[in-house]
Design an enzyme around this catalytic site. Structure first.
Site, PDB file in Angstrom:
ATOM      1  N   ASP A  30      -7.360   6.909  10.309  1.00 21.83           N
ATOM      2  CA  ASP A  30      -7.016   8.143  11.034  1.00 21.83           C
ATOM      3  C   ASP A  30      -5.809   8.043  12.276  1.00 21.83           C
ATOM      4  OD1 ASP A  30      -7.091  10.738  11.814  1.00 21.83           O
ATOM      5  OD2 ASP A  30      -8.908  10.387  12.915  1.00 21.83           O
TER       6      ASP A  30
ATOM      7  N   HIS B  26       1.962  10.363   6.919  1.00 21.50           N
ATOM      8  CA  HIS B  26       0.912   9.862   5.762  1.00 21.50           C
ATOM      9  C   HIS B  26       1.721   8.795   5.007  1.00 21.50           C
ATOM     10  CE1 HIS B  26      -1.957  12.813   6.790  1.00 21.50           C
ATOM     11  NE2 HIS B  26      -1.258  13.730   6.750  1.00 21.50           N
TER      12      HIS B  26
ATOM     13  N   LEU C 192      -9.098  -8.788  -4.059  1.00 21.85           N
ATOM     14  CA  LEU C 192      -9.838  -7.757  -3.225  1.00 21.85           C
ATOM     15  C   LEU C 192      -9.978  -6.521  -4.134  1.00 21.85           C
ATOM     16  CD1 LEU C 192     -10.068  -6.795  -0.173  1.00 21.85           C
ATOM     17  CD2 LEU C 192      -8.116  -5.739  -0.519  1.00 21.85           C
TER      18      LEU C 192
END
Ligand code: IPE
Ligand code: IPE
Ligand code: MG
Length: 248
Positions: free
Chosen positions: A25, A42, A136
């Site tokens: 956020d 973003h 990952l």
């Protein structure tokens, strides 16, 4: 956070959390502070996810679940939503192109049906291209909402009861878990939320039951690999009791 770079403590490499969730956020505020359009925030946020996932992989984290777009984020302006969707297309294309040389496995959680068809296809392509990868495992939450996920799970369990494969009185926790989007993800041991907001905003409502929370004022685009290390250090110093006493 609490440490300066100089005194960043040594991590106990035998106690690295295997499953971490992040609420990324603060992209909007990061852009505003710089007089930039939201899309620039973003974009910076997407770059941060790239960097942080690489550090997480190096540390030995197995699952990273990143909240990228919530079921509530459709309330934003068309311009912002389509900006995010364009960045998502680019993110997926970049990963599809680079997947031969990368070790990440990628999939998505959330309801894909509201996403544009080409995005849905890119997600399936990337999931298929990376499914044998052993590095990952990055789970991207897109059009994800914890309540929506629970609702969809209830419908699936209900269908099993209706078609006779499951008896209502025999429903077990496992039946719930295997019908959630996160069936292949261990519950997060650590949740990090950036930008100084102290809420989960509909993220992983079922899965966070015993997760350790870490909140930082840093805006997501400013979050670094060292911040991740610090968060893990703090996690390693928590006393996780799961309702028991842990020798107390
Ligand atoms: C998080 O950043 C990214 C998404 C919700 C898509 P925000 O866009 O919410 O950033 P702030 O909260 O406005 O700063
Ligand atoms: C949560 O952030 C969703 C994502 C990070 C994708 P929001 O910015 O949407 O959450 P609220 O509105 O502050 O609760
Ligand atoms: Mg926000």
């Amino acid at each position: 956070m609490i440490f300066s770079k100089r005194d960043l403590p040594e991590l106990d490499m035998t106690k690295i959390p295997q499953s971490i969730a992040i609420i990324m956020d603060g992209n909007g505020r990061w852009a505003k502070k710089r007089g930039l359009v939201k899309k620039a925030g973003h974009k910076a946020g997407a770059d941060t996810l790239e960097r942080v996932s690489k550090v997480a992989e190096k540390l030995g984290v197995k699952h990273l679940t990143a909240y990228a777009f919530s079921t509530e984020n459709w309330k934003r302006s068309d311009e912002e939503v389509s900006g995010i969707m364009d960045l998502l297309r680019k993110y997926l294309d970049d990963h599809i192109r680079r997947c031969k040389t990368e070790s990440f496995r990628v999939d998505m959680i959330g309801d894909p049906s509201r996403l544009d068809k080409d995005i849905q296809e890119k997600i399936i392509t990337l999931e298929n291209l990376t499914k044998e990868k052993t590095g990952l495992f990055l789970h991207i939450a897109l059009n994800y909402g914890g309540r929506d996920e629970i609702l969809r799970m209830v419908k699936k369990v209900g269908a099993e009861v209706e078609n006779g494969t499951l008896k209502a009185e025999e429903i077990k926790t496992e039946d719930i878990v295997r019908n959630l989007d996160t069936a292949n993800i261990p519950d997060p041991e650590l949740l990090i939320r950036t930008s100084g907001e102290y809420r989960f905003s509909n993220f992983l409502l079922w899965q966070l039951a015993y997760t350790e929370f870490l909140f930082t004022d840093k805006l997501w685009p400013d979050f670094t690999g060292d911040d991740l290390k610090e968060a893990i250090y703090e996690f390693q110093n928590r006393d996780r009791r799961f309702g028991g006493r842990n020798g107390r």
